[in-house]
Design a protein around this motif. Structure first.
Motif, PDB file in Angstrom:
ATOM      1  N   LYS A  85     -28.430  45.753  -5.848  1.00 40.47           N
ATOM      2  CA  LYS A  85     -27.302  44.902  -6.403  1.00 40.47           C
ATOM      3  C   LYS A  85     -27.260  45.560  -7.832  1.00 40.47           C
ATOM      4  O   LYS A  85     -26.343  45.108  -8.646  1.00 40.47           O
ATOM      5  N   MET A  86     -28.005  46.259  -8.333  1.00 39.13           N
ATOM      6  CA  MET A  86     -28.117  46.779  -9.734  1.00 39.13           C
ATOM      7  C   MET A  86     -26.596  47.473 -10.067  1.00 39.13           C
ATOM      8  O   MET A  86     -26.024  46.949 -11.245  1.00 39.13           O
ATOM      9  N   LEU A  87     -26.001  48.306  -9.536  1.00 37.55           N
ATOM     10  CA  LEU A  87     -24.914  49.223 -10.069  1.00 37.55           C
ATOM     11  C   LEU A  87     -23.721  48.104  -9.797  1.00 37.55           C
ATOM     12  O   LEU A  87     -22.894  47.889 -10.871  1.00 37.55           O
ATOM     13  N   ARG A  88     -23.564  47.017  -8.915  1.00 41.10           N
ATOM     14  CA  ARG A  88     -22.475  46.190  -8.733  1.00 41.10           C
ATOM     15  C   ARG A  88     -22.667  45.270 -10.009  1.00 41.10           C
ATOM     16  O   ARG A  88     -21.710  44.971 -10.413  1.00 41.10           O
ATOM     17  N   ASP A  89     -23.938  44.827 -10.368  1.00 44.48           N
ATOM     18  CA  ASP A  89     -24.097  43.778 -11.433  1.00 44.48           C
ATOM     19  C   ASP A  89     -23.602  44.468 -12.618  1.00 44.48           C
ATOM     20  O   ASP A  89     -22.993  43.751 -13.545  1.00 44.48           O
ATOM     21  N   LYS A  90     -24.254  45.794 -12.903  1.00 42.38           N
ATOM     22  CA  LYS A  90     -23.772  46.193 -14.048  1.00 42.38           C
ATOM     23  C   LYS A  90     -22.281  46.595 -14.100  1.00 42.38           C
ATOM     24  O   LYS A  90     -21.459  46.449 -15.283  1.00 42.38           O
ATOM     25  N   ILE A  91     -21.632  47.197 -13.094  1.00 42.29           N
ATOM     26  CA  ILE A  91     -19.901  47.241 -13.308  1.00 42.29           C
ATOM     27  C   ILE A  91     -19.462  45.780 -13.333  1.00 42.29           C
ATOM     28  O   ILE A  91     -18.414  45.882 -14.310  1.00 42.29           O
ATOM     29  N   ASN A  92     -19.872  44.755 -12.975  1.00 42.75           N
ATOM     30  CA  ASN A  92     -19.335  43.508 -13.088  1.00 42.75           C
ATOM     31  C   ASN A  92     -19.608  43.076 -14.550  1.00 42.75           C
ATOM     32  O   ASN A  92     -18.417  42.394 -15.286  1.00 42.75           O
ATOM     33  N   TYR A  93     -20.689  43.378 -15.071  1.00 44.13           N
ATOM     34  CA  TYR A  93     -21.024  43.046 -16.537  1.00 44.13           C
ATOM     35  C   TYR A  93     -19.933  43.977 -17.226  1.00 44.13           C
ATOM     36  O   TYR A  93     -19.307  43.234 -18.417  1.00 44.13           O
ATOM     37  N   LEU A  94     -19.587  45.267 -17.103  1.00 45.33           N
ATOM     38  CA  LEU A  94     -18.590  45.961 -18.001  1.00 45.33           C
ATOM     39  C   LEU A  94     -17.318  45.366 -17.821  1.00 45.33           C
ATOM     40  O   LEU A  94     -16.416  45.333 -18.724  1.00 45.33           O
ATOM     41  N   LEU A  95     -16.875  44.857 -16.638  1.00 49.20           N
ATOM     42  CA  LEU A  95     -15.571  44.378 -16.255  1.00 49.20           C
ATOM     43  C   LEU A  95     -15.610  43.083 -17.115  1.00 49.20           C
ATOM     44  O   LEU A  95     -14.420  42.795 -17.803  1.00 49.20           O
ATOM     45  N   ASN A  96     -16.637  42.408 -17.205  1.00 49.37           N
ATOM     46  CA  ASN A  96     -16.434  40.940 -17.959  1.00 49.37           C
ATOM     47  C   ASN A  96     -16.337  41.396 -19.517  1.00 49.37           C
ATOM     48  O   ASN A  96     -15.802  40.777 -20.302  1.00 49.37           O
ATOM     49  N   TYR A  97     -17.171  42.492 -19.940  1.00 51.42           N
ATOM     50  CA  TYR A  97     -17.216  42.921 -21.207  1.00 51.42           C
ATOM     51  C   TYR A  97     -15.605  43.216 -21.704  1.00 51.42           C
ATOM     52  O   TYR A  97     -15.427  42.845 -22.933  1.00 51.42           O
ATOM     53  N   ARG A  98     -14.892  43.718 -20.888  1.00 51.91           N
ATOM     54  CA  ARG A  98     -13.463  43.985 -21.430  1.00 51.91           C
ATOM     55  C   ARG A  98     -12.380  42.956 -20.590  1.00 51.91           C
ATOM     56  O   ARG A  98     -11.267  43.301 -20.512  1.00 51.91           O
ATOM     57  N   ASN A  99     -12.984  41.842 -20.337  1.00 53.00           N
ATOM     58  CA  ASN A  99     -12.418  40.797 -19.606  1.00 53.00           C
ATOM     59  C   ASN A  99     -11.326  41.052 -18.491  1.00 53.00           C
ATOM     60  O   ASN A  99      -9.965  40.808 -18.485  1.00 53.00           O
ATOM     61  N   LYS A 100     -11.843  41.937 -17.673  1.00 51.81           N
ATOM     62  CA  LYS A 100     -11.190  42.443 -16.611  1.00 51.81           C
ATOM     63  C   LYS A 100     -11.924  41.957 -15.138  1.00 51.81           C
ATOM     64  O   LYS A 100     -12.912  41.583 -15.345  1.00 51.81           O
TER      65      LYS A 100
END
Length: 95
Positions: free
Chosen positions: A15-30
């Motif tokens: 789940k690491m990559l998915r979680d990190k991508i979701n973190y980046l999306l949240n970081y950019r409010n996407k």
């Protein structure tokens, strides 16, 4: 300790990559659905499947980061120096 956020939370490498991508999306409010156009995917379900089945390629990751106005950098820990940045130019050169 790294200055970068760690979102592993002990839940496993799969789940690491998915979680990190979701973190980046949240970081950019996407939301994940915002990645449809940059990835050339026509449906929300296809985006969900890409994340669910860990089908994110390096090319996908570069496109996502470009969309989010972020970059992927390989850093030399010893010298604390960026060695390589991966961006959309690399996608053009790989064909």
């Amino acid at each position: 300790m790294s200055r970068y956020a760690s979102v592993l939370g002990g839940r496993g490498v799969e789940k690491m990559l998915r979680d990190k991508i979701n973190y980046l999306l949240n970081y950019r409010n996407k939301k994940q659905s915002a990645l449809q156009e940059p990835l050339g995917i026509s449906s929300r379900q296809a985006i969900n499947n890409k994340f669910r089945y860990n089908a994110v390629s390096v090319d996908d990751l570069i496109k996502m980061c470009d969309f989010l106005n972020l970059e992927i950098v390989i850093r030399d820990k010893e010298k604390n120096k960026d060695v390589i940045a991966l961006d959309t130019d690399d996608l053009k050169n790989s064909k």
